[in-house]
Design an enzyme around this catalytic site. Structure first.
Site, PDB file in Angstrom:
ATOM      1  N   CYS A 119      -8.257  -2.164   4.538  1.00 34.64           N
ATOM      2  CA  CYS A 119      -8.053  -3.318   5.425  1.00 34.64           C
ATOM      3  C   CYS A 119      -9.328  -3.805   6.077  1.00 34.64           C
ATOM      4  CB  CYS A 119      -7.093  -2.960   6.557  1.00 34.64           C
ATOM      5  SG  CYS A 119      -5.557  -2.302   5.979  1.00 34.64           S
TER       6      CYS A 119
ATOM      7  N   SER B 166      -7.474   1.680  -2.035  1.00 34.17           N
ATOM      8  CA  SER B 166      -6.291   0.886  -2.327  1.00 34.17           C
ATOM      9  C   SER B 166      -6.745  -0.457  -2.877  1.00 34.17           C
ATOM     10  CB  SER B 166      -5.491   0.676  -1.040  1.00 34.17           C
ATOM     11  OG  SER B 166      -4.581  -0.372  -1.224  1.00 34.17           O
TER      12      SER B 166
ATOM     13  N   GLU C 232       1.946   1.709  -3.405  1.00 31.17           N
ATOM     14  CA  GLU C 232       0.805   2.183  -4.194  1.00 31.17           C
ATOM     15  C   GLU C 232       0.626   3.693  -4.001  1.00 31.17           C
ATOM     16  OE1 GLU C 232      -2.868   0.351  -3.025  1.00 31.17           O
ATOM     17  OE2 GLU C 232      -3.927   0.925  -4.863  1.00 31.17           O
TER      18      GLU C 232
ATOM     19  N   CYS D 208      -9.885  -1.793  15.030  1.00 30.15           N
ATOM     20  CA  CYS D 208     -10.198  -3.223  15.202  1.00 30.15           C
ATOM     21  C   CYS D 208     -10.321  -3.641  16.664  1.00 30.15           C
ATOM     22  CB  CYS D 208      -9.140  -4.065  14.523  1.00 30.15           C
ATOM     23  SG  CYS D 208      -8.903  -3.624  12.797  1.00 30.15           S
TER      24      CYS D 208
ATOM     25  N   GLU E   8       0.833  -1.201   0.000  1.00 27.40           N
ATOM     26  CA  GLU E   8       0.000   0.000   0.000  1.00 27.40           C
ATOM     27  C   GLU E   8       0.870   1.254   0.000  1.00 27.40           C
ATOM     28  OE1 GLU E   8      -3.833  -0.436   1.979  1.00 27.40           O
ATOM     29  OE2 GLU E   8      -3.383   1.410   3.047  1.00 27.40           O
TER      30      GLU E   8
ATOM     31  N   GLU F 148     -15.887 -11.327   4.405  1.00 30.88           N
ATOM     32  CA  GLU F 148     -14.759 -11.083   3.502  1.00 30.88           C
ATOM     33  C   GLU F 148     -14.141 -12.394   3.014  1.00 30.88           C
ATOM     34  OE1 GLU F 148     -10.967  -8.129   3.686  1.00 30.88           O
ATOM     35  OE2 GLU F 148     -10.985  -9.684   5.199  1.00 30.88           O
TER      36      GLU F 148
ATOM     37  N   GLU G 230     -14.151 -13.605  -4.967  1.00 29.40           N
ATOM     38  CA  GLU G 230     -12.856 -13.307  -5.602  1.00 29.40           C
ATOM     39  C   GLU G 230     -11.671 -13.653  -4.693  1.00 29.40           C
ATOM     40  OE1 GLU G 230     -15.146 -11.193  -4.666  1.00 29.40           O
ATOM     41  OE2 GLU G 230     -14.324  -9.358  -3.773  1.00 29.40           O
TER      42      GLU G 230
ATOM     43  N   LYS H 127     -15.114  -9.978   8.830  1.00 24.70           N
ATOM     44  CA  LYS H 127     -14.082 -10.819   8.210  1.00 24.70           C
ATOM     45  C   LYS H 127     -14.667 -12.143   7.733  1.00 24.70           C
ATOM     46  CE  LYS H 127     -10.306  -8.303   8.552  1.00 24.70           C
ATOM     47  NZ  LYS H 127      -9.599  -7.887   7.327  1.00 24.70           N
TER      48      LYS H 127
END
Lengths: 160, 574
Positions: B300, B320, B283, B504, B280, B362, B367, B359
């Site tokens: 994230c 990102s 990036e 988190c 990142e 996710e 994908e 999560k």
């Protein structure tokens, strides 16, 4: 049929006005006849009120309905006075006659049935309203005749 | 604000004129029971368990909403008060399923605790129980309307803190239910799976989807090589499940406990957090240099990702493309690690221990299979791990500390601070500064991006370029930043957004209770853990350096794009 221009204008007039929710719902129900999912989504987006809250208001008030209503609205009073004077027998008979439960609409779209609490005419119980007409001291035997008048009225209106 | 004098249970107290009786009593050390009350968010006087007697008032007053007044005389424990509260609790319990022994919130339930505190020996009323079925359509959360006491705390958090309003109060009277519009299943609406509702639910009416059985099964399967990764925030909270203080850093005990459960390798998401910084950070520098889309926004936090997909699709290209550390780990575990260890990736089973319910969603995104398999097989929350350890009879506090395994268990302090709001930003700055200036950064702390302020702004000079930064946590705060960016009111180069308040450490999978005070203690634990690490900058992580040398070659390289980067899709606001 909904006048889409009028509908768009209504939404535009109340854009980003969460406080206008109830009046817009009223108007929407008048225009569409009921409040289908897509209409509520449009209202949610326009007024900037989350859809979950819009539906919360719609499902709270028995005035609002998310299913199409029949051409004629039957309101049967189940307030205390009407109840003790035989609303339940009337309700049974209506359910048999029309094949539906309160909150439902007949398959031919002719009648919707709802149970209400007190129409303010307790001395005349049991009371039933069809559209704006009040029927007093109704007994089950009279129901078929009363309903037929509305069916007939509908056919005549169509023929006219 | 003028102040007033009153007495509570005979004790003279002073309070601000607009204070409530409840706040005033709490400050004076007098406990008044509550159920629907949630400080600053849900103050509605609905449950009537906080009733108190105010002399001269006609009826008992709900302390959470009743204001103090000059000369007021309040009694919180007279027989009539206690009797009224008890009656109200009995009524609340009259339609509550009495399944405490098999309930996911057994021993951690406010309703159960109230019944115990009130000394209820009998519930005199047996009411009908709501007929609404359990909704387990969401991959992250389960709603059980039978256990709902209609306190509306979940609704308040979803609306006011997260700005999502996936759920609200529907229908009325006995049919009242907390649900999405049209009583649609939670899995089909714009819910971001953050689980803040589960954190504030006093009962088990909303809770995480328990996936411990799948992990027990994998551990028992001799064919499976079961590896586990632990998120940064878990090491400062799992101790709470065993009576330790919030924020106590228990990394070594956590590793020992996982090994005791039978995991073949115990790895650390902090490793892939360091890797995230390499990707990142590169990036960001590349977008700055080549005129790419700015501001760059961190990616994230899976609750945040689903939020932007639903509500700000126009900004998706600002995100990102980096996968979250959890997903980078999964992709590498079944490729790089599989090769290194000589294990068929088909036999590798990846478990994540996350502070997060989102999560779970996710890991199931279609994908997220760049290894050729589902990269992360099962996600457990901190709470679920706590349950597994209890089932296994682990005496957590008495465990000797152990170290993570090589190579995916090697990390730096920059990785651990991902667990607190501002941490990803700070970790990125530690690395970007050195990469751009070629100078050693000393000290490494960027304190301007730390702390519990909802939106934090800062600027940092990178070799003559002033980088404008923003950090937001809680999606309501994210909205503020995004609206300011969309309208052109504010310009930033780099934005960190975390879905949950505090980052988190305040995630929806964390131990209950999680409140402002506990969040602050966990954050302090995160920075303590950072300070204790020998290395505190991601680019100094030797295992990450080796990974690039042996496998990935370079940040943003071909293999990185294959394994570590992803794409997003607009989902529509409904």
């Amino acid at each position: 049929m909904v006048d889409s221009k009028e509908w768009e204008e209504l939404l535009a007039r109340h854009r980003d006005q969460p406080a206008a929710l109830i009046q817009v719902l009223h108007r929407a129900q008048e225009m569409h006849g009921y409040l289908p999912r897509e209409v509520l989504k449009e209202i949610s987006a326009a007024l900037n009120v989350p859809l979950s809250k819009v539906y919360g208001v719609v499902s709270f008030y028995s005035f609002f309905t998310t299913s199409p209503k029949g051409r004629h609205q039957i309101s049967l009073c189940k307030g205390t006075a009407c109840y003790v004077r035989g609303t339940n027998q009337l309700l049974d008979q209506l359910e048999r006659e029309l094949g539906l439960k309160p909150g439902e609409t007949t398959a031919d779209g002719e009648f919707s049935l709802s149970v209400v609490r007190c129409l303010g005419a307790c001395g005349l119980g049991p009371v039933m309203m069809i559209d704006d007409d009040v029927y007093a001291r109704v007994v089950p035997e009279r129901l078929a005749q009363i309903l037929d008048n509305y069916r007939l009225a509908g056919r005549q209106a169509k023929g006219a | 604000m003028s102040s007033v004098n009153l007495t509570i249970d005979g004790k003279p107290v002073q309070a601000e004129a607009d204070a409530t009786i409840l706040e005033t009593a709490r400050r004076a050390g007098i406990k008044i029971p509550t159920l629907c009350y949630l400080e600053e968010l849900n103050v509605i006087g609905a449950c009537r368990l906080c009733l108190v007697r105010v002399e001269g008032a006609r009826a008992l007053q709900p302390a959470c909403v009743a204001r103090v007044a000059e000369g007021m005389v309040v009694r919180t424990n007279t027989p009539d008060v206690l009797q009224a509260r008890r009656l109200n609790l009995e009524l609340i319990l009259s339609n509550h399923p009495r399944e405490c022994l098999t309930c996911p919130r057994n021993n951690n339930c406010e309703l159960q605790q109230l019944a115990a505190d009130f000394g209820l020996e009998e519930i005199r009323f047996e009411g009908e129980i709501t007929p609404y079925p359990v909704d387990d359509s969401s991959p992250a959360l389960v709603r059980d309307p039978r256990k709902c006491v209609l306190c509306r705390r979940c609704v308040a958090v979803c609306e006011q803190v997260q700005g999502v309003s996936a759920i609200s109060v529907q229908e009325r009277g006995f049919n009242t239910i907390v649900a999405p519009a049209f009583l649609d299943p939670l899995g089909s609406v714009a819910c971001v799976n953050c689980g803040q509702c589960a954190l504030v639910c006093p009962t088990a009416a909303i809770h995480e989807k328990d996936q411990t059985a799948a992990v027990w099964a994998a551990l028992a399967d001799p064919q499976k090589h079961v590896v586990v990764q632990t998120a940064p925030a878990v090491r400062v909270s799992i101790g709470e499940m065993f009576g330790l203080k919030p924020g106590e850093v228990v990394t070594g005990k956590l590793v020992a406990a996982l090994r005791h459960l039978g995991f073949d390798r115990v790895f650390d998401t902090d490793f892939s957090a360091d890797l995230t910084i390499m990707e990142e950070g590169s990036e960001l520098l590349s977008r700055l240099k080549e005129g790419g889309r700015l501001p760059l926004i961190t990616s994230c936090s899976p609750g945040w990702i689903k939020f932007i997909e639903h509500f700000y699709p126009a900004l998706l290209s600002n995100l990102s493309t980096c996968k979250s550390p959890q997903q980078m780990f999964g992709a590498l575990a079944k490729t790089y690690y599989a090769q290194k260890a000589g294990i068929d990736p088909a036999d590798i089973f990846v478990v994540s221990i996350m502070p997060c319910t989102a999560k779970k969603f996710e890991a199931g995104r279609p994908e997220m299979n760049s290894s050729g398999y589902q990269d992360v097989d099962v996600v457990l929350t901190t709470r679920e791990l706590g349950k597994m350890l209890k089932q296994a009879g682990v005496d957590f506090d008495s465990l000797s500390e152990e170290e993570y395994d090589d190579p995916l268990g090697i990390s730096t302090g920059a990785g651990v601070i991902f667990g607190a709001t501002g941490g990803v930003m700070e970790a990125a700055l530690r690395t970007a500064y050195e990469l751009v200036t070629g100078e050693t950064l000393e000290p490494v702390d960027f304190t301007a991006v730390r702390g519990m302020a909802g939106v934090k702004e800062a600027a940092v000079n990178l070799n003559g370029t002033e980088l404008k930064l923003a950090v937001a946590h809680g999606l309501g705060n994210a909205r503020k930043v995004l609206d300011a960016v969309s309208s052109g009111e504010k310009t930033f180069h780099f934005i960190e957004i975390m879905c949950c308040p505090g980052g988190c450490i305040g995630g929806g999978g964390q131990p209950i209770p999680t409140n402002t005070e506990i969040r602050a203690k966990r954050i302090a634990g995160i920075y303590r853990a950072d300070r204790e690490m020998p290395r505190r900058k991601s680019h100094e992580n030797p295992a990450v350096q080796a990974l690039y040398k042996e496998f990935l070659e370079q940040p943003l390289g071909y293999k990185s794009h294959e394994l570590l980067h992803t794409h997003y899709e607009p989902r529509g606001q409904f």
